[in-house]
Design a protein around this motif. Structure first.
Motif, PDB file in Angstrom:
ATOM      1  N   ARG A 194       2.600   1.713  -3.454  1.00  0.00           N
ATOM      2  CA  ARG A 194       1.674   2.191  -4.479  1.00  0.00           C
ATOM      3  C   ARG A 194       1.405   3.690  -4.295  1.00  0.00           C
ATOM      4  N   ARG A 195       1.180   4.121  -3.082  1.00  0.00           N
ATOM      5  CA  ARG A 195       0.932   5.545  -2.801  1.00  0.00           C
ATOM      6  C   ARG A 195       2.172   6.373  -3.146  1.00  0.00           C
ATOM      7  N   TRP A 196       3.341   5.852  -2.871  1.00  0.00           N
ATOM      8  CA  TRP A 196       4.584   6.537  -3.178  1.00  0.00           C
ATOM      9  C   TRP A 196       4.716   6.740  -4.689  1.00  0.00           C
ATOM     10  N   GLN A 197       4.362   5.727  -5.472  1.00  0.00           N
ATOM     11  CA  GLN A 197       4.396   5.848  -6.934  1.00  0.00           C
ATOM     12  C   GLN A 197       3.424   6.917  -7.415  1.00  0.00           C
ATOM     13  N   GLU A 198       2.227   6.953  -6.851  1.00  0.00           N
ATOM     14  CA  GLU A 198       1.248   7.968  -7.239  1.00  0.00           C
ATOM     15  C   GLU A 198       1.765   9.375  -6.928  1.00  0.00           C
ATOM     16  N   LEU A 199       2.361   9.544  -5.766  1.00  0.00           N
ATOM     17  CA  LEU A 199       2.917  10.846  -5.395  1.00  0.00           C
ATOM     18  C   LEU A 199       4.096  11.231  -6.285  1.00  0.00           C
ATOM     19  N   GLU A 200       4.881  10.260  -6.705  1.00  0.00           N
ATOM     20  CA  GLU A 200       6.012  10.526  -7.601  1.00  0.00           C
ATOM     21  C   GLU A 200       5.522  11.035  -8.957  1.00  0.00           C
ATOM     22  N   VAL A 203       0.835  -1.205   0.000  1.00  0.00           N
ATOM     23  CA  VAL A 203       0.000   0.000   0.000  1.00  0.00           C
ATOM     24  C   VAL A 203       0.871   1.257   0.000  1.00  0.00           C
ATOM     25  N   ILE A 204       1.897   1.256   0.822  1.00  0.00           N
ATOM     26  CA  ILE A 204       2.796   2.415   0.906  1.00  0.00           C
ATOM     27  C   ILE A 204       3.531   2.614  -0.418  1.00  0.00           C
TER      28      ILE A 204
END
Length: 177
Positions: free
Chosen positions: A27-33, A24-25
Motif C-alpha cells: 500500500r505504501r509503495w502504491q502511494e509513493l508511486e 502494508v508495504i
C-alpha cells in the motif's frame, strides 16, 4: 505432539504477520508511486524560467490573442480537457487563483483542449473565471508548444516567464498530444 502443535501455531503466526507486513508495504509503495508519477508529469512540462511560447489563437470572445498580449505583468494560464473529471473538480481552485491574479493586476487565460471543447460545459464554466477562453482546435498549437503533460495544469507567468507550474493536487490525467 504438543511441540508439533506449538510449532505449527508459531509458523502460522509468523506467516500471518508476514502477510500483514507485505500488505502494508504494498500500500505504501502504491502511494509513493502516485507521488512519483505526479512529480514525473510536472518535470516534463514547463519549468520556472521558461518563456511563454509564440502563439496566435482566437478566443471565444472573437479576439485574436498573441504571446505579446501577455509578455508583461502576471498571467494565470489554465490548461484543461473538456472530458477530464479532474479538470471539472479543479474549477473552484482555478477560480480562486484567478480572482487573486486579477486583484494583483494580472490576467487569466484558459485553454480547453478537445474536439468538442467549443460546446462543453467546462468551457462555459470557465468563461467567468477566465478573462479569455481558447477552446478546441484554436488551443492546440499553444497546447503543443507548452508541452503540458497532464490535465489540469495551471501555470503562473510573470512578465512572460513561468514563475510557478502546478499540476493539480490530484492524480494527473495524461495529456495526449
Amino acid at each position: 505432539m504438543p511441540y508439533v502443535i506449538a510449532g505449527l501455531v508459531l509458523v502460522g503466526a509468523v506467516a500471518l504477520l508476514n502477510l500483514v507486513l507485505l500488505m502494508v508495504i504494498m500500500r505504501r509503495w502504491q502511494e509513493l508511486e502516485v507521488v512519483r508519477r505526479r512529480d514525473d508529469f510536472a518535470a516534463q512540462g514547463p519549468q520556472p524560467g521558461d518563456g511563454l511560447p509564440d502563439f496566435t489563437a482566437t478566443a471565444l470572445s472573437g479576439r485574436t490573442l498573441t504571446q505579446d498580449d501577455f509578455r508583461s505583468g502576471e498571467l494565470l494560464l489554465g490548461v484543461f480537457s473538456h472530458d477530464c473529471p479532474a479538470c471539472t473538480d479543479s474549477l473552484p481552485d482555478f477560480a480562486e487563483r484567478a480572482d487573486r491574479a486579477r486583484a494583483a493586476g494580472g490576467r487569466v487565460l484558459a485553454l480547453v483542449i478537445g474536439a468538442e471543447a467549443d460546446e462543453s460545459s467546462l468551457t462555459a464554466q470557465l468563461v467567468g473565471p477566465a478573462d479569455e477562453v481558447v477552446p478546441g482546435p484554436e488551443a492546440s498549437p499553444l497546447f503543443r508548444a507548452l508541452r503540458v503533460p497532464a490535465f489540469p495544469t495551471i501555470l503562473s507567468y510573470q512578465d512572460g516567464v513561468v514563475a510557478a507550474p502546478s499540476a493539480a493536487g490530484r492524480e494527473p490525467v495524461p495529456a495526449a498530444s
